[in-house]
Design an enzyme around this catalytic site. Structure first.
Site, short mmCIF file in Angstrom:
data_model
loop_
_atom_site.label_atom_id
_atom_site.label_comp_id
_atom_site.label_asym_id
_atom_site.label_seq_id
_atom_site.Cartn_x
_atom_site.Cartn_y
_atom_site.Cartn_z
N GLN A 185 0.85 -1.18 0.00
CA GLN A 185 0.00 0.00 0.00
C GLN A 185 0.89 1.24 0.00
O GLN A 185 1.77 1.37 0.86
CB GLN A 185 -0.91 0.00 1.22
CG GLN A 185 -1.88 -1.17 1.28
CD GLN A 185 -3.02 -1.05 0.28
OE1 GLN A 185 -3.20 -0.01 -0.35
NE2 GLN A 185 -3.78 -2.12 0.13
N TYR A 213 -6.66 -13.24 -1.67
CA TYR A 213 -5.75 -12.15 -2.12
C TYR A 213 -5.02 -11.53 -0.92
O TYR A 213 -5.03 -10.31 -0.72
CB TYR A 213 -6.52 -11.04 -2.85
CG TYR A 213 -7.67 -11.46 -3.73
CD1 TYR A 213 -7.47 -11.83 -5.06
CD2 TYR A 213 -8.98 -11.47 -3.26
CE1 TYR A 213 -8.53 -12.19 -5.89
CE2 TYR A 213 -10.05 -11.82 -4.07
CZ TYR A 213 -9.82 -12.18 -5.38
OH TYR A 213 -10.88 -12.53 -6.18
N ASN A 218 -0.75 -8.06 4.84
CA ASN A 218 -1.07 -6.72 5.35
C ASN A 218 -2.26 -6.75 6.31
O ASN A 218 -2.17 -6.28 7.45
CB ASN A 218 -1.34 -5.78 4.17
CG ASN A 218 -1.58 -4.35 4.58
OD1 ASN A 218 -0.80 -3.77 5.31
ND2 ASN A 218 -2.68 -3.76 4.10
N GLU A 234 -2.96 -16.65 -1.65
CA GLU A 234 -2.26 -15.65 -2.46
C GLU A 234 -1.55 -16.39 -3.59
O GLU A 234 -1.05 -17.50 -3.37
CB GLU A 234 -1.26 -14.86 -1.61
CG GLU A 234 -0.33 -13.94 -2.37
CD GLU A 234 -1.05 -12.90 -3.22
OE1 GLU A 234 -0.68 -12.75 -4.40
OE2 GLU A 234 -1.99 -12.25 -2.71
N ASP A 294 -9.66 -8.64 -0.76
CA ASP A 294 -9.02 -7.39 -1.20
C ASP A 294 -8.54 -7.64 -2.62
O ASP A 294 -7.35 -7.79 -2.88
CB ASP A 294 -7.87 -7.03 -0.26
CG ASP A 294 -7.20 -5.72 -0.63
OD1 ASP A 294 -7.74 -5.00 -1.50
OD2 ASP A 294 -6.13 -5.41 -0.05
N CYS A 319 -10.11 -1.38 -4.45
CA CYS A 319 -9.40 -0.26 -5.06
C CYS A 319 -10.13 0.27 -6.29
O CYS A 319 -9.63 1.13 -7.00
CB CYS A 319 -7.97 -0.65 -5.41
SG CYS A 319 -7.84 -2.03 -6.58
N GLU A 353 -9.80 4.10 -2.48
CA GLU A 353 -9.96 2.81 -1.83
C GLU A 353 -11.24 2.88 -0.99
O GLU A 353 -11.53 3.91 -0.38
CB GLU A 353 -8.76 2.54 -0.93
CG GLU A 353 -8.49 1.09 -0.65
CD GLU A 353 -7.47 0.48 -1.60
OE1 GLU A 353 -7.15 -0.70 -1.41
OE2 GLU A 353 -7.00 1.18 -2.52
#
Length: 361
Positions: A185, A213, A218, A234, A294, A319, A353
């Site tokens: 980010q 994801y 994070n 992921e 995400d 996003c 976002e």
């Protein structure tokens, strides 16, 4: 909406984004969004510059989209972190004073953190030799950063190939390794606000969380402290390795991480086909109550969207508000929007976002 850096107009631009989000979520009877602002300056922790030769010297340069021949020469960059702005002129003076550092250098990337760590990547149109390595080692020592040299088929690391970030969520500090070249980010202050919002929206649960994801972990780290256990997925090898390191560094031991795409995990949960990468993971042992997603700008594909419908709670960070709205439209008959938020990761641009908590009707 203007995309010009203008701190005096920041509040107006943020209001326009909030209005846009309200309009997109209006068909779903969404509540009023929480709005999380950004610092007006020095908020961006990474920056990438091409170099442009002018008057016999190389300058930092950027280009407007679609025009790679008309450079905008950069002396300072007020949206970038103070650390990047401090490093830029010093680095430029060093390459101007060194034929070894200067020769066929065409791009410079900076990566910094709120914790004060830094990395510079120097990209060349030539092989890098021992003379370059010696100068790069001195450069790294003098600037107190890691330096990575890249050329075709080469990647030389002076120091570390990641920076370390520290983010505070609900009174606990989480440490993150952020590898060179991997997604992070860009706005650390707003990222911290996103993590805190997601932590609060999920709440304390007595069941399990599925995360799609997950990137470098994070969100995984703070959210894992709210549930019994987590299954996270992921597809990027670099991000998976960083996430595993971050879980170990923070002593988070209730997460199983598998390298699968969201689409592949959907197939596994639907018993379409088995995956060797799921060996040792007992999917039937999980009592999933919530799913956290995400996704990339394209949003969730229809099958993954249908998969999330199974869960009582869907926590969604986006996003791209247009694809978020499209996904909510697919889920609206079974889930309602209980909470929503705007996170201004990208001030002075149209990008934003957002986050929603969907709860089964």
């Amino acid at each position: 909406m203007s995309s010009t850096f203008d701190p005096a107009s920041y509040s107006r631009q943020l209001d326009e984004k909030a209005d846009r989000l309200r309009e997109l979520l209006k068909p779903f009877d969404a509540p009023e969004p929480q709005v999380f602002d950004s610092p007006r300056e020095h908020y961006r922790l990474r920056a990438e510059f091409r170099l442009w030769r002018d008057d016999g010297k190389r300058h930092y340069a950027m280009f407007t989209p679609g025009d790679k021949y008309t450079p905008i020469l950069i002396n300072d960059f007020p949206i970038a972190s103070l650390q990047i702005n401090a490093l830029m002129p010093v680095l430029r003076d060093r390459w101007e004073a060194s034929k070894t550092l200067n020769h066929k250098l065409f791009q410079v990337d900076f990566l910094t953190t709120l914790a004060g760590d830094g990395m510079i990547t120097l990209c060349y149109h030539r092989p890098l030799d021992d003379a370059w390595k010696l100068e790069a080692e001195q450069l790294a020592a003098d600037l107190k950063v890691s330096v990575i040299g890249r050329s075709k088929g080469q990647r030389l690391v002076i120091g570390r190939d990641y920076v370390t970030e520290e983010l505070d969520v609900a009174g606990r500090t989480f440490s993150y390794r952020q590898p060179e070249g991997a997604f992070t980010q860009p706005n650390g202050t707003v990222n911290q606000k996103m993590l805190s919002w997601a932590y609060d929206a999920l709440g304390d649960r007595e069941d399990d969380l599925l995360e799609l994801y997950c990137g470098n972990g994070n969100f995984t780290l703070p959210l894992a402290t709210r549930v019994r256990k987590v299954l996270a997925t992921e597809i990027s090898k670099t991000s998976v390795n960083a996430a595993l390191s971050n879980l170990a560094d923070n002593a988070v031991d209730n997460v199983s991480l598998v390298r699968l795409s969201a689409e592949e995990l959907t197939e596994a949960l639907n018993d379409v086909r088995p995956f060797r990468r799921l060996a040792g993971v007992d999917l039937k042992s999980y009592e999933f109550g919530s799913v956290f997603v995400d996704p990339p700008r394209a949003g969730m594909d229809p099958d993954t969207c249908e998969l999330t419908r199974r869960f009582e709670r869907i926590l969604y960070i986006s996003c791209n508000p247009e694809t978020l709205a499209a996904n909510i439209a697919q889920l609206h008959d079974t889930h309602r929007v209980e909470r929503c938020a705007l996170f201004d990761q990208f001030p002075y641009t149209h990008h934003m976002e957002s986050g929603v908590l969907l709860v089964r009707r």
